[in-house]
Design a protein around this motif. Structure first.
Motif, PDB file in Angstrom:
ATOM      1  N   GLU A 202      13.017  45.941  20.460  1.00  0.00           N
ATOM      2  CA  GLU A 202      13.997  44.935  20.878  1.00  0.00           C
ATOM      3  C   GLU A 202      14.829  44.385  19.724  1.00  0.00           C
ATOM      4  N   THR A 203      14.246  44.310  18.525  1.00  0.00           N
ATOM      5  CA  THR A 203      14.945  43.663  17.412  1.00  0.00           C
ATOM      6  C   THR A 203      15.400  44.612  16.319  1.00  0.00           C
ATOM      7  N   LYS A 204      14.750  45.792  16.223  1.00  0.00           N
ATOM      8  CA  LYS A 204      14.989  46.756  15.140  1.00  0.00           C
ATOM      9  C   LYS A 204      14.602  46.209  13.772  1.00  0.00           C
ATOM     10  N   ASP A 205      13.766  45.186  13.756  1.00  0.00           N
ATOM     11  CA  ASP A 205      13.236  44.648  12.502  1.00  0.00           C
ATOM     12  C   ASP A 205      12.084  45.554  12.065  1.00  0.00           C
ATOM     13  N   LYS A 206      12.263  46.232  10.943  1.00  0.00           N
ATOM     14  CA  LYS A 206      11.300  47.241  10.508  1.00  0.00           C
ATOM     15  C   LYS A 206       9.926  46.667  10.198  1.00  0.00           C
ATOM     16  N   ARG A 207       9.824  45.398   9.976  1.00  0.00           N
ATOM     17  CA  ARG A 207       8.516  44.804   9.700  1.00  0.00           C
ATOM     18  C   ARG A 207       7.577  45.016  10.882  1.00  0.00           C
ATOM     19  N   TYR A 208       8.105  44.906  12.081  1.00  0.00           N
ATOM     20  CA  TYR A 208       7.285  45.122  13.276  1.00  0.00           C
ATOM     21  C   TYR A 208       6.861  46.588  13.380  1.00  0.00           C
ATOM     22  N   LEU A 209       7.786  47.483  13.083  1.00  0.00           N
ATOM     23  CA  LEU A 209       7.481  48.908  13.138  1.00  0.00           C
ATOM     24  C   LEU A 209       6.371  49.256  12.160  1.00  0.00           C
ATOM     25  N   ASP A 210       6.423  48.695  10.961  1.00  0.00           N
ATOM     26  CA  ASP A 210       5.430  49.008   9.942  1.00  0.00           C
ATOM     27  C   ASP A 210       4.019  48.660  10.428  1.00  0.00           C
ATOM     28  N   ILE A 211       3.868  47.502  11.064  1.00  0.00           N
ATOM     29  CA  ILE A 211       2.546  47.090  11.552  1.00  0.00           C
ATOM     30  C   ILE A 211       2.096  47.980  12.697  1.00  0.00           C
ATOM     31  N   GLY A 212       2.964  48.144  13.694  1.00  0.00           N
ATOM     32  CA  GLY A 212       2.576  48.886  14.886  1.00  0.00           C
ATOM     33  C   GLY A 212       2.343  50.360  14.638  1.00  0.00           C
ATOM     34  N   GLN A 213       3.215  50.985  13.872  1.00  0.00           N
ATOM     35  CA  GLN A 213       3.083  52.418  13.606  1.00  0.00           C
ATOM     36  C   GLN A 213       1.852  52.695  12.763  1.00  0.00           C
ATOM     37  N   GLN A 214       1.576  51.826  11.815  1.00  0.00           N
ATOM     38  CA  GLN A 214       0.389  52.017  10.986  1.00  0.00           C
ATOM     39  C   GLN A 214      -0.877  51.980  11.830  1.00  0.00           C
ATOM     40  N   MET A 215      -0.925  51.055  12.783  1.00  0.00           N
ATOM     41  CA  MET A 215      -2.111  50.953  13.641  1.00  0.00           C
ATOM     42  C   MET A 215      -2.234  52.170  14.554  1.00  0.00           C
ATOM     43  N   ALA A 216      -1.110  52.626  15.107  1.00  0.00           N
ATOM     44  CA  ALA A 216      -1.136  53.808  15.966  1.00  0.00           C
ATOM     45  C   ALA A 216      -1.601  55.034  15.188  1.00  0.00           C
ATOM     46  N   ASP A 217      -1.155  55.157  13.944  1.00  0.00           N
ATOM     47  CA  ASP A 217      -1.583  56.291  13.115  1.00  0.00           C
ATOM     48  C   ASP A 217      -3.070  56.220  12.793  1.00  0.00           C
ATOM     49  N   LYS A 218      -3.580  55.020  12.587  1.00  0.00           N
ATOM     50  CA  LYS A 218      -4.997  54.867  12.250  1.00  0.00           C
ATOM     51  C   LYS A 218      -5.906  55.261  13.408  1.00  0.00           C
ATOM     52  N   GLN A 219      -5.395  55.226  14.634  1.00  0.00           N
ATOM     53  CA  GLN A 219      -6.208  55.687  15.762  1.00  0.00           C
ATOM     54  C   GLN A 219      -6.550  57.166  15.628  1.00  0.00           C
ATOM     55  N   TRP A 220      -5.752  57.901  14.878  1.00  0.00           N
ATOM     56  CA  TRP A 220      -5.977  59.343  14.710  1.00  0.00           C
ATOM     57  C   TRP A 220      -6.367  59.713  13.281  1.00  0.00           C
ATOM     58  N   THR A 221      -6.663  58.735  12.444  1.00  0.00           N
ATOM     59  CA  THR A 221      -7.044  59.003  11.059  1.00  0.00           C
ATOM     60  C   THR A 221      -8.456  58.512  10.816  1.00  0.00           C
ATOM     61  N   LEU A 222      -9.403  59.434  10.776  1.00  0.00           N
ATOM     62  CA  LEU A 222     -10.802  59.071  10.591  1.00  0.00           C
ATOM     63  C   LEU A 222     -11.007  58.475   9.206  1.00  0.00           C
ATOM     64  N   PRO A 223     -11.540  57.253   9.113  1.00  0.00           N
ATOM     65  CA  PRO A 223     -11.784  56.647   7.795  1.00  0.00           C
ATOM     66  C   PRO A 223     -12.782  57.466   6.978  1.00  0.00           C
ATOM     67  N   ASP A 224     -12.596  57.473   5.690  1.00  0.00           N
ATOM     68  CA  ASP A 224     -13.474  58.243   4.810  1.00  0.00           C
ATOM     69  C   ASP A 224     -14.923  57.789   4.904  1.00  0.00           C
ATOM     70  N   ASN A 225     -15.129  56.504   5.215  1.00  0.00           N
ATOM     71  CA  ASN A 225     -16.496  55.973   5.255  1.00  0.00           C
ATOM     72  C   ASN A 225     -17.145  56.074   6.628  1.00  0.00           C
TER      73      ASN A 225
END
Length: 246
Positions: free
Chosen positions: A41-64
């Motif tokens: 809705e706003t195109k403010d990249k700060r929101y994208l950074d938070i949301g996209q990072q979380m979506a990517d982490k759903q598919w990135t198994l933590p090393d630990n």
């Protein structure tokens, strides 16, 4: 109202940053849907950074993370958050579909579609409804609602040529036909969909969304909450769908 949401979210960039949940499970990561919508809705990249990072982490198994099941799912292209609980197919789908809408990157919608097919194959029964989990053979009202909402959200944005679309559409249509048969005279469904002795409730309340050695009585004993947000949210989803249609 949009401005109010933005104002409420803004402290998460500073004084309330610790309130952003770690991407450790599906219940936490579904939060990504909110900043991704704000980005759309706003195109403010700060929101994208938070949301996209979380979506990517759903598919990135933590090393630990040394859990064999999590690693097996990740190695086969599924989310390491996978539990095969019907709750997951709203939580995972909401984050991934929103990431696709925000970025246009097909990997997000492809992930969600592949994951959805696994849940369809694992949990949907011949009557079209879904068990709560493979070892919990009950048609939990709210849980089946998570599946219905998740499939609808996914199909809304899933490209027509996606390899999984036909399978998901078949599962969705089969479920919708079955739900009509179980709808009560009041228009509501029961806490256990196929059990008319269980109580009617807008969200089929389960306070902690936890699975134990559940039996029929477990579901019947769940506390009934007036004004439960799990029941209010579908009304908002319906309203936004009508707005999109207009």
């Amino acid at each position: 109202m949009a401005d109010q949401l933005i104002q409420r979210f803004d402290p998460l960039f500073s004084t309330e940053a610790s309130m952003i949940p770690p991407a450790s499970n599906v219940d936490a990561t579904v939060f990504a849907a909110v900043p991704l919508q704000l980005y759309i809705e706003t195109k403010d990249k700060r929101y994208l950074d938070i949301g996209q990072q979380m979506a990517d982490k759903q598919w990135t198994l933590p090393d630990n993370n040394n859990k064999a099941t999590a690693k097996a799912f990740a190695d086969n292209g599924y989310s390491w958050h996978t539990r095969l609980w019907i709750d997951d197919m709203f939580m995972i789908t909401a984050a991934q579909a929103q990431a696709y809408r925000a970025t246009g990157d097909n990997k997000y919608i492809d992930r969600a579609a592949k994951e959805m097919v696994m849940y369809l194959d694992s949990l949907q029964q011949p009557n079209g409804l879904f068990y709560h989990a493979p070892d919990v053979p009950f048609f939990w009202g709210r849980g089946d609602g998570w599946m219905a909402a998740g499939m609808a959200e996914l199909l809304r944005s899933l490209p027509k040529d996606n390899e999984y679309r036909a399978r998901i559409m078949k599962g969705y249509q089969t479920m919708m036909a079955s739900l009509l048969k179980y709808q009560g005279e009041s228009g509501m469904w029961h806490q256990l969909i196929d059990d008319p002795a269980s109580w009617e409730e807008t969200s089929a309340t389960d306070e902690n969304a936890e699975i134990h050695d559940n039996d029929r009585q477990y579901y019947l004993d769940r506390k009934r909450i007036t004004g439960d947000m799990h029941g209010q949210a579908p009304v908002i989803w319906c309203a936004t769908a009508l707005i999109r249609k207009e």
